[in-house]
Scaffold this active site. Structure first.
Site, PDB file in Angstrom:
ATOM      1  N   ASP A   7       0.850  -1.190   0.076  1.00  0.00           N
ATOM      2  CA  ASP A   7      -0.114   0.004  -0.014  1.00  0.00           C
ATOM      3  C   ASP A   7       0.893   1.166   0.027  1.00  0.00           C
ATOM      4  OD1 ASP A   7      -2.428   1.544   0.639  1.00  0.00           O
ATOM      5  OD2 ASP A   7      -1.489   1.825   2.457  1.00  0.00           O
ATOM      6  N   ASP A   9       0.232   5.021   0.832  1.00  0.00           N
ATOM      7  CA  ASP A   9       0.164   5.991   1.938  1.00  0.00           C
ATOM      8  C   ASP A   9       0.045   5.053   3.444  1.00  0.00           C
ATOM      9  OD1 ASP A   9      -0.074   8.242   0.267  1.00  0.00           O
ATOM     10  OD2 ASP A   9      -2.064   7.570  -0.360  1.00  0.00           O
TER      11      ASP A   9
END
Length: 187
Positions: A7, A9
């Site tokens: 992922d 952020d």
């Protein structure tokens, strides 16, 4: 090929909501060392990220190219390579018509991981999804990966279910990499 799906952020880079300004994108502390450890174990790196800011009209889809370039550059500076960058521009409550839809790519759906696996001949059973919320874990589990939750405070809902249980949990990306390396040694 085996992959580490990351992922973006809060996992790979500092979490600044709706940030698409390349100069403000910074790797989380310890990311370089963590990913170098995993690269020595023959993992390839793929970013899989929900970008609902597109569906909400905060920025256009054209912003994703410079974001991907910045991530590739940051990893290159760490003597690493980004093998792929996948993003979902959709959100069912978005305000931009073409993007305000349900889709198969928005995590917790596994669409981005499945597309990357198809594009790059990735063995999903040998791969890991690393993220900072349970939607990331669910996407990885649904794709057939092992999963690792970075428990850094970004998960706020804690809606548990059979597909939302991670294989491992760690406080940060470096700890995650050491857990994956230890898992490899046990095999």
């Amino acid at each position: 090929m085996k992959a580490i799906f990351l992922d973006k952020d809060g996992t790979l880079v500092d979490d600044l909501p709706y940030n698409v300004e390349p100069r403000r994108i910074r790797l989380v502390s310890g990311a370089g060392a963590a990913l170098r450890l995993l690269a020595r174990l023959d993992y390839r790196f793929f970013v899989v990220t929900n970008q609902s800011g597109i569906a909400h009209g905060c920025f256009g889809e054209e912003a994703m190219g410079p974001v991907a370039d910045r991530l590739a550059d940051l990893l290159f500076r760490e003597n690493l390579a980004l093998a792929g960058f996948y993003y979902c521009p959709h959100h069912p409550l978005g305000t931009v018509g073409d993007y305000a839809v349900m889709c198969a790519c928005r995590k917790p759906s596994p669409g981005m991981l499945l597309k990357a696996a198809n594009d790059h001949a990735i063995n999903l059973r040998e791969s890991w999804m690393i993220g900072d919320i349970l939607h990331d874990v669910e996407a990885g589990n649904r794709a057939g990966c092992r999963t690792l939750l970075i428990d850094n405070g970004n998960e706020t809902e804690w809606r548990l279910g059979p597909r939302r249980v991670p294989t491992r949990m760690a406080p940060d990306l470096y700890a995650a990499a050491t857990l994956i390396a230890a898992h490899e040694e046990l095999r």
